[in-house]
Design a protein around this motif. Structure first.
Motif, short mmCIF file in Angstrom:
data_model
loop_
_atom_site.label_atom_id
_atom_site.label_comp_id
_atom_site.label_asym_id
_atom_site.label_seq_id
_atom_site.Cartn_x
_atom_site.Cartn_y
_atom_site.Cartn_z
N GLU A 167 46.62 30.44 62.12
CA GLU A 167 47.50 30.93 61.13
C GLU A 167 48.99 30.54 62.05
OE1 GLU A 167 47.49 31.19 57.98
OE2 GLU A 167 45.30 31.38 58.03
N ALA A 168 50.14 30.06 61.40
CA ALA A 168 51.24 29.88 62.06
C ALA A 168 51.71 31.42 62.42
CB ALA A 168 52.24 29.09 61.07
N GLY A 169 52.18 31.21 63.98
CA GLY A 169 52.50 32.65 64.35
C GLY A 169 51.52 33.02 65.34
N ASP A 170 50.48 32.49 65.37
CA ASP A 170 49.07 33.24 66.02
C ASP A 170 49.44 32.79 67.63
OD1 ASP A 170 47.97 34.19 63.94
OD2 ASP A 170 46.25 32.68 64.06
N ASP A 171 49.09 33.61 68.62
CA ASP A 171 49.12 33.35 70.10
C ASP A 171 47.66 33.31 70.58
OD1 ASP A 171 51.93 33.40 70.23
OD2 ASP A 171 51.98 35.43 70.68
N VAL A 172 47.37 32.36 71.33
CA VAL A 172 46.09 32.27 71.82
C VAL A 172 46.05 31.98 73.54
CG1 VAL A 172 45.25 31.18 69.75
CG2 VAL A 172 45.95 29.76 71.69
N ALA A 173 44.95 32.26 73.97
CA ALA A 173 44.62 31.93 75.42
C ALA A 173 43.63 30.60 75.49
CB ALA A 173 44.16 33.14 76.33
N ASP A 174 44.10 29.60 76.39
CA ASP A 174 43.06 28.49 76.53
C ASP A 174 42.08 28.68 77.69
OD1 ASP A 174 44.67 27.88 78.69
OD2 ASP A 174 45.26 26.01 77.95
N ASP A 232 41.89 27.23 80.34
CA ASP A 232 42.79 27.23 81.66
C ASP A 232 43.52 28.57 82.16
OD1 ASP A 232 41.68 24.84 82.11
OD2 ASP A 232 43.51 23.75 81.30
N GLY A 233 43.52 29.72 80.93
CA GLY A 233 44.27 30.69 81.44
C GLY A 233 45.71 30.81 80.91
N ARG A 234 46.04 29.69 80.18
CA ARG A 234 47.44 29.57 79.69
C ARG A 234 47.46 30.21 78.33
NH1 ARG A 234 49.42 23.70 80.15
NH2 ARG A 234 51.55 24.51 79.93
N ALA A 235 48.70 30.87 78.10
CA ALA A 235 48.99 31.27 76.77
C ALA A 235 49.72 30.42 75.76
CB ALA A 235 49.52 32.70 76.98
N TRP A 236 49.45 30.57 74.65
CA TRP A 236 50.30 29.45 73.81
C TRP A 236 50.53 30.02 72.44
CZ3 TRP A 236 50.88 24.28 75.19
CH2 TRP A 236 50.02 23.75 76.47
N ILE A 266 52.50 21.78 66.78
CA ILE A 266 53.60 22.44 67.36
C ILE A 266 53.06 23.48 68.40
CG2 ILE A 266 55.90 23.73 66.83
CD1 ILE A 266 55.86 22.52 64.03
N TRP A 267 52.75 23.30 69.58
CA TRP A 267 52.32 24.34 70.51
C TRP A 267 53.45 24.59 71.44
CZ3 TRP A 267 47.83 26.65 70.00
CH2 TRP A 267 46.71 26.31 69.23
N THR A 268 53.45 25.93 71.75
CA THR A 268 54.34 26.21 72.77
C THR A 268 53.79 26.66 73.88
OG1 THR A 268 56.26 26.16 71.17
CG2 THR A 268 56.64 27.32 73.29
N ALA A 269 53.76 26.58 75.26
CA ALA A 269 53.30 27.10 76.29
C ALA A 269 54.02 28.36 76.80
CB ALA A 269 52.75 26.17 77.36
N TYR A 270 53.53 29.34 76.88
CA TYR A 270 54.50 30.63 77.52
C TYR A 270 54.76 30.38 78.98
CZ TYR A 270 54.01 33.15 73.11
OH TYR A 270 54.23 33.71 72.04
N VAL A 299 48.44 20.38 76.06
CA VAL A 299 47.96 20.80 74.87
C VAL A 299 47.06 21.90 75.37
CG1 VAL A 299 48.46 18.97 73.27
CG2 VAL A 299 46.33 19.12 74.71
N PRO A 300 46.61 22.82 74.41
CA PRO A 300 45.66 23.94 74.86
C PRO A 300 44.20 23.39 75.19
CG PRO A 300 46.47 24.41 72.65
CD PRO A 300 47.15 23.28 73.26
N ALA A 301 43.60 23.81 76.20
CA ALA A 301 42.24 23.36 76.66
C ALA A 301 41.28 24.33 75.87
CB ALA A 301 42.18 23.29 77.97
N TRP A 302 40.45 23.95 75.13
CA TRP A 302 39.44 24.51 74.28
C TRP A 302 38.48 25.03 75.42
CZ3 TRP A 302 38.08 22.50 69.00
CH2 TRP A 302 39.32 22.24 68.27
N PRO A 303 37.58 26.31 74.94
CA PRO A 303 37.77 26.97 74.02
C PRO A 303 38.99 28.05 74.17
CG PRO A 303 36.03 27.83 75.41
CD PRO A 303 36.61 26.75 76.09
N LEU A 304 39.26 28.55 72.64
CA LEU A 304 40.66 29.47 72.72
C LEU A 304 40.06 30.94 72.20
CD1 LEU A 304 42.88 26.95 70.39
CD2 LEU A 304 42.62 26.97 72.93
N VAL A 305 41.00 31.72 72.67
CA VAL A 305 40.82 33.11 72.44
C VAL A 305 42.19 33.60 71.76
CG1 VAL A 305 40.39 35.50 73.38
CG2 VAL A 305 39.03 33.56 74.36
#
Length: 226
Positions: free
Chosen positions: A150-157, A159-163, A170-174, A180-186
């Protein structure tokens, strides 16, 4: 149904009788069968007619019989044969938009036909449709990229990066970096189901998700958002 940017939809609309008002080289104007003139509109006066492009491949509506066989005063039918479109903008209006016709729309989608890619350099692109705005569309969801977020969610990929996710493209890396995020995502925070996010991204990749969307939208290999 709540629509999102990136949604690939199948649209159709029953062909409905109407009357030809006027014809020129580029357009045929018909009395629009689904809207009424809004007597309370402020600064907008609609005459009850809609002009449709006679040779516009992006025109959703079709006229039966074809416009070349018609003259002002003739009866015809207007509708949409089932076709694929994809959403590039979603606009909600509260209060509903004052357009000059009734019912006043509270939602509009800017859509492109199958095979047409979004062009950020284009001054204007797409066709606006108003679900729930009087025209009896049937809209069927064919594919939704990143349907599990859902729009507004934050995930970790992986590679340990937060998005931060604001839509499929529209992905923004913290960390301020690109890519772009590397799957799998948490799922870190947000409204999505953490188990659904983990299951949907356990295999494959962002690039494969984009490929699925591109194929559903009828786009070429080089016409994918990043």
């Amino acid at each position: 149904m709540a629509y999102r940017v990136g949604d690939v939809l199948r649209i159709s609309c029953p062909f409905t009788p109407t009357v030809v008002i006027g014809i020129d080289e580029a357009h045929v104007s018909v009395r629009w069968p689904w809207w009424d003139i809004d007597p309370d509109a402020e600064g907008v006066r609609w005459n009850g007619e809609v002009a449709l492009g006679r040779a516009d491949p992006g025109e959703l509506y079709m006229i039966d019989p074809p416009s070349l066989r018609l003259a002002p005063g003739d009866t015809c039918r207007v509708g949409i044969q089932a076709r694929i479109i994809h959403v590039i903008e979603v606009h909600e209006y509260d209060p509903p938009q004052d357009t000059g016709w009734l019912p006043r729309p509270s939602l509009s989608l800017l859509v492109l036909r199958a095979g047409e890619a979004p062009d950020a350099a284009a001054e204007f692109q797409g066709t606006s449709i108003e679900p729930g705005g009087g025209v009896p569309f049937t809209l069927e969801l064919v594919f939704r990229p990143y349907a599990f977020l859902e729009a507004g969610d934050d995930v970790a990929d992986a590679d340990g990066r937060a998005w931060h996710f604001d839509g499929p493209w529209i992905w923004t890396a913290y960390d301020g970096g690109g890519g772009v995020p590397a799957w799998p995502l948490v799922l870190l925070t947000g409204r999505a189901d953490p188990a659904a996010v983990a299951a949907a991204t356990a295999r494959e990749s962002h690039e494969i998700e984009v490929t699925r969307w591109r194929r559903a939208a009828g786009l070429q290999d080089d016409a994918q958002p990043r």
